[in-house]
Enzyme design. Structure first.
Site, short mmCIF file in Angstrom:
data_model
loop_
_atom_site.label_atom_id
_atom_site.label_comp_id
_atom_site.label_asym_id
_atom_site.label_seq_id
_atom_site.Cartn_x
_atom_site.Cartn_y
_atom_site.Cartn_z
N GLU A 1 4.19 3.16 6.11
CA GLU A 1 3.10 4.06 6.44
C GLU A 1 3.34 5.39 5.74
OE1 GLU A 1 2.69 4.42 10.58
OE2 GLU A 1 1.01 5.81 10.43
N LYS B 1 -0.89 -2.33 -0.20
CA LYS B 1 -0.86 -0.89 0.06
C LYS B 1 -2.29 -0.42 0.22
CE LYS B 1 1.34 2.89 -2.50
NZ LYS B 1 2.27 3.04 -3.63
N TYR C 1 -0.84 8.51 2.27
CA TYR C 1 -2.01 7.92 1.66
C TYR C 1 -2.53 6.71 2.42
CZ TYR C 1 -0.58 10.98 -1.97
OH TYR C 1 -0.24 12.10 -2.66
N ASP D 1 10.22 9.70 -10.03
CA ASP D 1 10.59 9.68 -8.61
C ASP D 1 11.56 8.53 -8.33
OD1 ASP D 1 10.61 10.60 -6.01
OD2 ASP D 1 8.86 9.42 -5.41
N LEU E 1 -1.36 2.88 4.57
CA LEU E 1 -0.43 1.95 5.18
C LEU E 1 -0.03 0.87 4.18
CD1 LEU E 1 -2.55 1.43 8.40
CD2 LEU E 1 -0.54 2.88 8.20
#
Lengths: 481, 251
Positions: free
Chosen positions: A30, A52, A33, A151, A35
């Site tokens: 979760e 997603k 943006y 990231d 779940l």
């Protein structure tokens, strides 16, 4: 799926048509943006996918730029070591967007945590090397296509479970990734990127333009973490916008690697935070204990040499993914393999990693779970946790990674109860009601201990007790509660 | 692959002229001719460029938006995808994929300012809905390659630096046609350099020969560009309005 009995909104009849090709198993994550769900393809029950769901933001911003980036890049790329986007769907009724990925059972965050907290034993050398090699292989593919991930961190590195691709590493979460060949704006305009513990020194020092070398720094940090089971540089994040100066993170790096010098890193002098000499980072003298003593490697072994080259201060001198793949470390025994989880030597013990927990009480709308199961609420209180009955009566998968790893740990708890670390003010604020229930932010126990016994039994088969974790999906923070 | 054109979805999805020049059945029923079809797309290209100027985004965002618009109409009808809403929505989506996000409310504001005609007005919600319909119509393929990236180097190599402005303008104008749906972008860029060489009466033949590019295609694109400029002079507002009107009448 007996647990779904009280799940009023999840009837398959009111689901969009395309969704009916899947059997929804439950929620596995979760975030801001939306779940993430685990589902099986009806026509092929052995195949699991992660869906997603991006919700339409309330501010009238349409499809989130994160989703656009992810779709745009993942529609173009295809590589064994990059997560595969299998489908995109739109539900026009509620303006939500769904991305369907091949499901990966494990992630490095959980694997590392399992070794540290459960088996209390380091990850075997074959697995470390195979994971690192595959991670570099995927990254080399991305970089040669001018894509920076930006990231990388353990929770974004997935490992496939049982099946044809068992033990194959997949780089996931391209919500921050972008093409860097011809940016219309300086990359720094994009906001701060990279979770602070894995953030390269040039970013910490305020570089406006940066390169794919930032990903290699993160790989170095992950390599060290695979070896020691501890994050290499655990700085305390300063929360402020935009782009706050992260003194503590730099401090942690300098303590291990020594102070950077203009001699070794000529462009250092041009970096904004270095130039402005924020809080005297230039003057402070660090006695470096040496990286080798932190990672417990003799300074002369190839693994140590490779690690040092990944953690080179000057981004222009830092080893590239392509060069790293050619490093001696990968040419000596044990050789890296495709299945990172199963060492080729017979007789060696196979570690059983925890899989991601699945919350089977949540439907695709993410609404049904708000109904507390009545039989559990009494027990909640007996756990001494002072309330939070709304969320306490079930196992909610932990939301993953906002900005710092610390928050990640903290979030696991906050789903169950309240923050023990009380670091992430935004996460706490996001809880809304939770904060009122526990105004003092009293540290609380977490996880299974806080669970009512009966719930534990109910969900036992669906979720390993030790596996609070899930993985790989985008910057998330708790919002719903 | 994201930035290798030859392995990209952009390259794989290139169309033939005959595939692009198909008026959708629903539009035919309204009396839209191929001529009208091209005219409306041209008109919408100008609209996007004008809107972009107001919200201050770069040319590459405009180029991507126009490409989205033209890709949509290679598959969908103008009857179902009203150009007056599709055009700003394409700009909105392109601003995100080109990392220069523009807010929908800003677009709505400038649309009102530019056009007094109420038929152009739209609400934020409509743009957001159309954004999703565009994503779907594009089959979620969002990467677009443009001639701009390679252009400065080529212009310099060709010794045409003094004609940079002209060439840049030519490239911008190619988006008023469907060339970006049909040809690899670097060939479009070369065709613009070729046209500029002709206009400037500079003989660049040896340079073009050394490139080993597909000179037939380059020359064909160049001819199309020159043809376009010839016919462009005859386009009047009345003709555009008449074509647009066919879309509004109830049938």
């Amino acid at each position: 799926m007996s647990n779904r009995g009280n799940n009023s909104g999840s009837g398959s009849n009111n689901r969009p048509e395309w969704l009916q090709q899947y059997d929804l198993i439950g929620k596995i994550g979760e975030g801001t943006y939306g779940l993430v769900f685990l589902a099986k393809i009806k026509s092929n029950r052995s195949k699991s996918i992660a869906i997603k769901k991006f919700k339409q933001s309330k501010d009238g911003d349409g499809v989130s730029p994160t989703a656009i980036r992810e779709i745009m890049l993942l529609r173009e790329i295809s590589h064994d070591n990059v997560v595969k986007l299998v489908n995109v769907h739109i539900n026009h009724v509620d303006m939500s967007l769904y991305l369907a990925f091949d499901y990966a059972e494990y992630d490095l965050y959980e694997i590392i945590r399992h070794h540290r907290d459960k088996v209390n034993q380091s990850i075997n050398q074959y697995t470390v090397k195979s994971i690192l090699w595959q991670l570099l292989n995927g990254l080399n593919y991305l970089h040669s296509n001018w894509i920076m991930h930006r990231d990388l961190k353990p929770s974004n590195i997935l490992v496939m479970g049982d099946g044809e691709e068992q033990g194959v590493v997949k780089i996931a979460d391209f919500g921050l990734a972008r093409i860097y060949q011809a940016p219309l704006k300086p990359l720094s305009d994009n906001g701060v990127v990279v979770t602070i513990w894995y953030r390269a020194p040039e970013l910490l020092l305020g570089a406006k333009h940066y390169t794919s070398a930032v990903d290699m720094w993160a790989v170095g940090c992950i390599f060290a973490e695979l070896l020691t089971l501890k994050p290499l540089f655990q700085g305390q994040e300063v929360k402020a916008t935009p782009n706050p100066f992260q003194l503590d993170q730099l401090d942690k790096i300098f303590k291990v690697l020594g102070h950077p010098t203009v001699d070794k890193w000529p462009t250092l002098a041009h970096l904004p935070h270095w130039q402005s000499d924020q809080q005297h980072i230039q003057g402070h003298k660090y006695e470096s204990p040496g990286l080798y003593s932190v990672v417990h490697l003799p300074p002369k072994v190839p693994a140590y040499d490779l690690l040092c080259k990944m953690l080179e201060y000057d981004p222009r001198k830092r080893i590239t993914a392509a060069q790293a793949l050619e490093h001696e470390y990968f040419r000596m025994e044990p050789l890296p393999g495709r299945n990172a989880l199963v060492p080729p030597q017979p007789g060696e013990k196979i570690v059983n990693y925890p899989t991601r927990p699945v919350d089977t009480n949540t439907d695709f709308e993410g609404t049904a779970s708000l109904q507390p199961a009545p039989q559990a609420s009494g027990n909640q209180m007996s756990g001494g946790m002072g309330g939070t009955h709304i969320m306490g009566n079930r196992n909610v998968p932990r939301p993953v990674h906002m900005v710092g790893g610390m928050q990640r740990i903290q979030q696991q708890q906050q789903q169950q109860n309240m923050s023990a670390y009380n670091l992430a003010s935004q996460a706490a604020a996001g809880m809304g009601g939770g904060a009122a229930i526990n105004p003092g932010n009293i540290p609380m126990q977490r996880g299974v201990a806080a669970q009512p016994h009966q719930q534990q039994q109910q969900q036992h088969q669906l979720r390993r007790k030790d596996g609070m974790g899930m993985s790989g999906y985008p910057q998330q923070k708790s919002r719903r509660f | 692959m994201a930035t290798n054109f030859w392995t990209s979805t952009h390259y794989k999805a290139l169309l033939d002229q005959e595939e692009v020049d198909v008026v959708h059945n629903l539009d035919k029923q309204r009396g839209i001719t191929l001529e009208d079809f091209k005219l409306i797309k041209l008109h919408m290209t100008n609209y996007i460029a004008r809107l972009a100027q107001n919200v201050k985004v770069r040319q590459r965002v405009v180029a991507t938006a126009v490409t989205y618009m033209r890709r949509v109409y290679a598959r969908r009808s103008m009857t179902e995808y009203d150009p007056r809403l599709l055009a700003p929505s394409c700009l909105y989506l392109a601003s995100k994929s080109e990392e220069s996000t523009v807010q929908a409310r800003l677009l709505v504001f400038y649309i009102k300012k530019i056009y007094s005609d109420e038929k152009y007005r739209c609400e934020i919600k409509e743009i957001l809905e159309m954004e999703m319909k565009i994503l779907e119509a594009l089959n979620y393929y969002l990467i677009v390659f443009h001639p701009y990236h390679a252009l400065p180097q080529l212009v310099q190599d060709a010794g045409m630096s003094d004609a940079t402005q002209l060439i840049w303008g030519l490239v911008n104008d190619t988006y008023k046609m469907d060339l970006i749906l049909i040809h690899p972008p670097h060939l479009i860029g070369l065709a613009c350099i070729y046209v500029a060489s002709v206009l400037k009466e500079k003989d660049n033949t040896p340079w073009f020969e050394d490139l080993r590019a597909d000179m037939n295609t380059v020359k064909n694109i160049a001819m199309e560009i020159l043809d376009f400029y010839d016919t462009h002079k005859m386009i009047t507002d009345e003709r555009v309005n008449a074509a647009m009107h066919k879309l509004t009448i109830r049938i």
